[in-house]
Design an enzyme around this catalytic site. Structure first.
Site, short mmCIF file in Angstrom:
data_model
loop_
_atom_site.label_atom_id
_atom_site.label_comp_id
_atom_site.label_asym_id
_atom_site.label_seq_id
_atom_site.Cartn_x
_atom_site.Cartn_y
_atom_site.Cartn_z
N ASN A 62 -7.58 11.34 -7.86
CA ASN A 62 -6.67 12.23 -7.86
C ASN A 62 -7.34 13.72 -7.64
O ASN A 62 -8.09 13.98 -8.48
CB ASN A 62 -5.72 12.32 -8.82
N GLU A 64 -6.70 17.43 -7.40
CA GLU A 64 -5.49 18.61 -7.68
C GLU A 64 -5.79 19.87 -7.24
O GLU A 64 -6.86 19.99 -6.65
CB GLU A 64 -5.00 18.66 -9.29
N CYS A 73 -2.68 12.04 -4.72
CA CYS A 73 -2.89 10.95 -5.77
C CYS A 73 -4.27 10.22 -5.34
O CYS A 73 -4.31 10.13 -4.21
CB CYS A 73 -2.01 9.94 -5.63
N GLU A 75 -4.36 7.03 -5.03
CA GLU A 75 -4.07 5.83 -4.02
C GLU A 75 -4.23 5.99 -2.85
O GLU A 75 -4.78 5.58 -1.93
CB GLU A 75 -2.81 5.21 -4.57
N CYS A 112 2.89 6.04 -7.86
CA CYS A 112 4.12 6.79 -7.57
C CYS A 112 4.64 6.25 -6.06
O CYS A 112 4.49 5.64 -5.30
CB CYS A 112 3.91 8.30 -7.47
N CYS A 115 3.05 7.00 -2.94
CA CYS A 115 2.05 5.96 -2.59
C CYS A 115 2.24 4.76 -2.23
O CYS A 115 1.62 4.03 -1.59
CB CYS A 115 0.94 5.97 -3.97
N1 THU Z 1 -1.43 10.43 -9.67
C1 THU Z 1 -2.09 9.51 -9.20
O1 THU Z 1 -3.11 9.82 -8.55
N2 THU Z 1 -1.76 8.36 -9.21
C2 THU Z 1 -0.50 7.74 -9.76
O2 THU Z 1 -0.33 6.71 -9.34
C3 THU Z 1 0.31 8.77 -10.63
C4 THU Z 1 0.25 10.09 -10.52
C5 THU Z 1 -2.02 11.79 -10.03
C6 THU Z 1 -1.22 12.99 -9.45
C7 THU Z 1 -1.52 14.03 -10.42
O3 THU Z 1 -2.86 14.41 -10.07
C8 THU Z 1 -1.50 13.45 -11.87
O4 THU Z 1 -1.68 12.11 -11.60
C9 THU Z 1 -0.43 13.84 -12.47
O5 THU Z 1 0.85 13.16 -12.19
#
Ligand code: THU
Length: 166
Positions: A62, A64, A73, A75, A112, A115
């Protein structure tokens, strides 16, 4: 009114050794990728690794951003990279893992909705299942046979394509 019940198979392994050697490696790569995530805001570090039909493993984590919705994310970072670099090459399996420095993770990470939607479109496109291996730093691993299992009654963008477009 008629009641329709949808059921999903979720397999669970307590030890990584119960997976094939190929799958074990994929889970380990996804776990390593959590360490390289850029997640200073959530402190929730996610790693993903996609095994392609050609044997390549495409990695993601991920990313940000201070303008919060601009991040992505793990994925989707991995899936978009795979499709960008190897368009049309089948995605066989995706492993996803996570760890947090803020909360105690009790369960394996689960993708999520956005994804799931993105992965499902690739699954539909390739007409072959994308297996999912969901974990955290250690402990049990959930095995889902195909993305569609995690997104029943999904929206299909297929209807948006011009007829004849692939
Ligand atoms: N996130 C992912 O990368 N994948 C997931 O399956 C769930 C959430 C990330 C998004 C964000 O950077 C952090 O986790 C918190 O939500």
């Amino acid at each position: 009114m008629k009641k329709n019940t949808l059921s999903v198979n979720v397999y669970e392994v307590d030890k990584i050794e119960e997976l094939t050697a190929e799958e074990q490696e994929l889970v380990e790569v996804s776990r390593k990728m959590t360490r390289k995530a850029y997640a200073p805001y959530s402190e929730f570090y996610v790693g993903a690794a996609i095994l392609l039909e050609n044997g390549k493993i495409i990695k993601g984590n991920n990313q940000e951003n201070g303008a919060y919705p601009s991040g992505l994310c793990a994925e989707r970072v991995a899936a978009f990279a795979a499709s960008a670099m190897y368009p049309g090459v089948e995605m066989k399996t995706i492993a996803v893992s996570a760890h947090s420095t803020r909360v105690e993770m009790e369960e394996p990470v689960s993708p999520c909705g956005a994804c799931r939607q993105v992965l499902l479109e690739y699954e539909i496109l390739q007409q072959k299942p994308i297996k999912m291996l969901l974990s955290k730093e250690e402990g049990k691993i959930l095995v889902i046979e195909k993305v569609n299992d995690l997104l029943p009654l999904s929206f299909s963008g297929g209807g948006l394509k011009k007829s004849g477009a692939s």
